[in-house]
Design an enzyme around this catalytic site. Sequence first.
Site, short mmCIF file in Angstrom:
data_model
loop_
_atom_site.label_atom_id
_atom_site.label_comp_id
_atom_site.label_asym_id
_atom_site.label_seq_id
_atom_site.Cartn_x
_atom_site.Cartn_y
_atom_site.Cartn_z
N SER A 1 -4.87 -13.05 39.68
CA SER A 1 -6.09 -12.51 39.10
C SER A 1 -6.08 -12.75 37.59
O SER A 1 -5.83 -13.88 37.17
CB SER A 1 -6.17 -11.02 39.45
OG SER A 1 -7.49 -10.58 39.50
N ASP B 1 -12.92 -14.17 48.66
CA ASP B 1 -12.78 -13.37 47.45
C ASP B 1 -13.94 -13.69 46.52
O ASP B 1 -14.10 -14.84 46.11
CB ASP B 1 -11.44 -13.74 46.79
CG ASP B 1 -11.28 -13.17 45.38
OD1 ASP B 1 -12.08 -12.29 45.00
OD2 ASP B 1 -10.35 -13.61 44.69
N HIS C 1 -8.35 -11.90 47.78
CA HIS C 1 -7.74 -11.92 46.45
C HIS C 1 -6.20 -11.90 46.48
O HIS C 1 -5.60 -10.94 46.97
CB HIS C 1 -8.26 -10.70 45.70
CG HIS C 1 -8.32 -10.86 44.20
ND1 HIS C 1 -9.02 -11.87 43.58
CD2 HIS C 1 -7.80 -10.13 43.18
CE1 HIS C 1 -8.92 -11.75 42.27
NE2 HIS C 1 -8.19 -10.70 42.00
#
Lengths: 490, 490
Positions: A188, A426, A451
Amino acid sequence: MKAFARVIFQYYLLFVLVFLQNVSTSPHKIPRLSPYNKEELSSVSAEDAKDLKTYYYRQTVDHFNLAPQSYATFNQKYVVNSKHWAGPNSNSPIFAYFGAEAPLDVDFSAIGFLSQNAPRFKSLSLYIEHRFYGESIPFGTMEDAMKNETTRGYFSSAQAIADYAEIVLHVKNKFSAHNSPVIVVGGSYGGMLASWFRLKYPHIAVGALASSAPILYFDNITPPSAYYSLVAKDFKEVSHKCYETIRKSWSEIDRIASKNGGLSTLSRRFKTCSSLKSREELKNYLDGMYTSAAQYNAPPEYPVTVVCKGIDEAPRGSDVIGRIFAGVASRRGKRSCYNMTASRTQTSVGWRWQTCSELVIPIGIANDTMFEADPYDLAEYIKGCKQLYGLSPRPHWITTYYGGHDIKLVLKRFGSNIIFSNGLRDPYSTGGVLEDLSESILAVTTRNGSHCLDILVAKDSDPEWLVMQRKTEVKIIEGWLATYYADLKS
Amino acid sequence: MKAFARVIFQYYLLFVLVFLQNVSTSPHKIPRLSPYNKEELSSVSAEDAKDLKTYYYRQTVDHFNLAPQSYATFNQKYVVNSKHWAGPNSNSPIFAYFGAEAPLDVDFSAIGFLSQNAPRFKSLSLYIEHRFYGESIPFGTMEDAMKNETTRGYFSSAQAIADYAEIVLHVKNKFSAHNSPVIVVGGSYGGMLASWFRLKYPHIAVGALASSAPILYFDNITPPSAYYSLVAKDFKEVSHKCYETIRKSWSEIDRIASKNGGLSTLSRRFKTCSSLKSREELKNYLDGMYTSAAQYNAPPEYPVTVVCKGIDEAPRGSDVIGRIFAGVASRRGKRSCYNMTASRTQTSVGWRWQTCSELVIPIGIANDTMFEADPYDLAEYIKGCKQLYGLSPRPHWITTYYGGHDIKLVLKRFGSNIIFSNGLRDPYSTGGVLEDLSESILAVTTRNGSHCLDILVAKDSDPEWLVMQRKTEVKIIEGWLATYYADLKS
C-alpha cells in the site's frame, strides 16, 4: 498563560478537534493505504515473538537541511529476526519491510512474506517503523509533534525513505553484511515507498516488492472516479440486487433524516452505540464499510460477499434500511450496538496530514455508481487543508520528485528489479502499475485478488491463484539475487 | 543593540572573518569544482547576448519540509536561448545546463556545448543558476543568507537538484514542450548534479552529460592523496627539473621565512602587492597556482607547461626562489606586483559551506609528491568545520543519498543514458567514472585532457582529440534521442 488567553486557546483546540472530526468523515476522505485491516488480523502470526529483537536507531530529523535544528535526532524503531539468516559475511540477503502509516507493532505478525520466505533465502528479516507513527515520533508524543507547525513539517515521504536508507545501511554494518543484497518490501503506501526507494536508492536496495502500491493515483494520472467505480463494480459483480439496494439507500437515509426525530429513528434502526450526530456520520460509516470490504476483500470470507449476503438475505419484508442494517450486522457480527463514531488514531491523524500536504490523492465519485455522486474538486480540497493546517498541499510534488506521468516511456529504459503486485478487485489497483514496464520492472496481478494479499501471512486456506502469485514473486526475486551474486563474483 | 553588545558582536564578526580567512587558506582546502577558471575566460563567447532571455522562477525554499517557513520562496534565475529551437510541440530537445558553485553570469558565454550544438539539434538552451549564488539567493544577500544558521541550512545539493527539477518542468510547460526530451549538462560540481539528476529524476531528464564530475571523491572511495598525486604527475611529465625545483622550494621558503625579516625578503622576491602576513599565505598561493594549472591545463597554452617553462628557463644563476618566482611571472604575466591575498567571493564563501556540510571531499597529500606531505585527517577537518559553523559535516550523506560505493555493481543493471567525461590530466578525474558502467552509462576520456574541456566553447585551435571527444558525445546523445523518439511513437 493569562486566563482569557487560556480560554481562547481551549476554544481554539475544541474548534480544531471538531473540525478535524468533520474533515475525517468528509466524503472526500482518502481511504487509508494500510496493507491490511487491523480489525481483522489473521489468527496466524507470521513471526514468533521470541525470535524478534527490537532496536532504536538515532535518526536525523531532517536529512535535506543543514541548519542546527535539522541535526536533532529521534529514536526510530526497527525489529530484526535473524533466526534463519546465514550469518555475517555469508552474503545472504536482507529483506527489509517498510512500515506505512501506522505503528509497526503488529506488522511483523501480519506480514508473512519475510518470515515465511526466510528459511528458503536464509535471509535476515528487518521491519522498520515509519517516522511519526508508533514509537518513532520526533518531538514527544504524536499530539505534541502534530500540533506544532514546525515539527510536523518533518513528516514527509522523502524524509521517510531517507530514514530507511540510513537504517538499512546501519543494519548492514551492524550485522557485517556488506555484500548482502537488500530486497525492500512494502504494501500500500509502504509499497509506494518500496518502489520509490528502489528508484531513488538503487545503491542500497537491489530490488523491491511493491504490493498494491497506487503510485499512479496522483496528479490525475488515474481518473479521480476510478477508486469508487471499482468498489461499485466489485459489489455489482457479487450481487446486482445488493448493488441496487445500496444505491437506493442514500436517498432513503436522507428522507428519514430530514423528518422530525429522523436521526433518532436511524440511530435506533442501526443500533448505534451513541445517537447519530448527523446523517453524514451514518453515511460515512457505510461508505467506509463498503470501500474497506472491497479493498480488503480477502479469501476465504470475501467481505463484499459477506456484506451482500446480509443485504440480500435480510428477513423477508425488510425495507431498504433494514437490508442495509442486515449488511452491517453480517459484516460486523451480531452485536448489542454498533459504534459508528469515527475514532481518532495515530493513523487517522497522520494520514490526514500526509494527504493534506504531499500525498494528494484525488478521489471523487462519478454519477454512475452505487454511491452518491461527489466529483473531485481540487480547489475545495486545498481550501479544506488550508483551514486545517494553514497551508496549501503540494499536489504536484509527488510526480515532480518520484515521477508517474508517462511511466512506461520513462522506466522502459531506466531502472530495474521492481515487482508491482496488485489484486484487480482492490479499488486502489486502479492507480497501480498493471503491466510490465521493462524486462525487470514487472506487474504481477491476480484477477480475484484484493489489497496486499501477497505479502500477508500465507494460510492453508489460500486459493491456488494466491499461492501461485507468491510463488511467481519468489521466483522473480530469486532471479534478481542470482544475477546479483554473479555480478558480485565477476 | 546596546553599545556593549554591539562591540561584542563586531568582535565576533572580526573573529569569524579572520578564522574564515585562515581556513580558506589552510592546506586542507578543497580545490573549487568550477567547470572553468574565471580568470581565463575565452575571448570567444558561446552565446550571443541578444539571443538570451533572463527569467526568474519563484522557487520553493525547502522542497522536503512541509512547515510554513519551507513554503517561503525566492527568485531563481534562469536564462533561455530559443533561437535555434524548432518550437512548441515540435518535440525538439531541451539542453539544460546546471549551474555550479558560482553566479551564472558568464556560464552561457563560457559553456559552448549547448549553443554550439543547438543548430544541429534544433534545441532550446536553458541555463539555471544554483541556489545561493549570483542572483538566486534566498533571504537577501549572500552575506545575510550565510551568516544566519537557519537560512544557510537550505543550501544543499538535494535542494539544488529539486530546484532544477521544478524549473525544467516549468520551462517545458511554458514553452509547450511536453514531449521534448531533456538532456542535462553540467561540469565539475555541476556535472555531479547532472549525473545525480539523471539518477534521481529520470522522469524529467532523458540523459545527462556529466563533465569532469568526481562523484567518487567521497567517503574514501577515492584515496585522499589522489588529487595532489596527479597534479604532481602532471608536472613531472612536463618537466622533471621543474618538478624537482617545486619539491625543494617549500623548505627553502621555510628557511627564509624563519629568519629575521624573512617575510619581507619573501614579499620582495615575489613582488607581492602587500606584505606577506605569513609563509602560509605564499605557500597557499603557490599551491593554488599549481593545482589550478593542472586542473585547467587547457590547450593551446597548457598552463602546467607555462609554469614549468618559467621555472626551467629562469635566468641563469637563479636560486630556487628565483625560479619559482619566474614560474609565477610566466603564468600570471609580467606585473608590477602580484596579489597573493586570498579573496572572498561568493564562490569561496559558498563552497566553503558546501564542503563543510555535505560535500566532504577528502583531499590530503601523500609524502611522495612535489608538495609538502599533509595526510588527510577527517577528525581534524570536522573540528575545523565545527569551529566555523558550529556543526559537524555529514561525511557519509553524499554516498547515502547518491551512492558511489561499488558503483559498477549498482549501475551495471540500473539506470541509463549518462556520459561521464574526463580529461585524464585533470586531478579531479581521479574521482571520476573512468570506465563504462553499462551499455549506456559511459565513460568518455581523453588522455591529454583537463577539466571540463568538452563542454567549453569550441575553438579553431582545439586539438583533434578534443574535437573527437565532443563528436563522440554528440553521437551518443543522438542515439539516446533516436531511441526516445522511437519509444514515444510506439
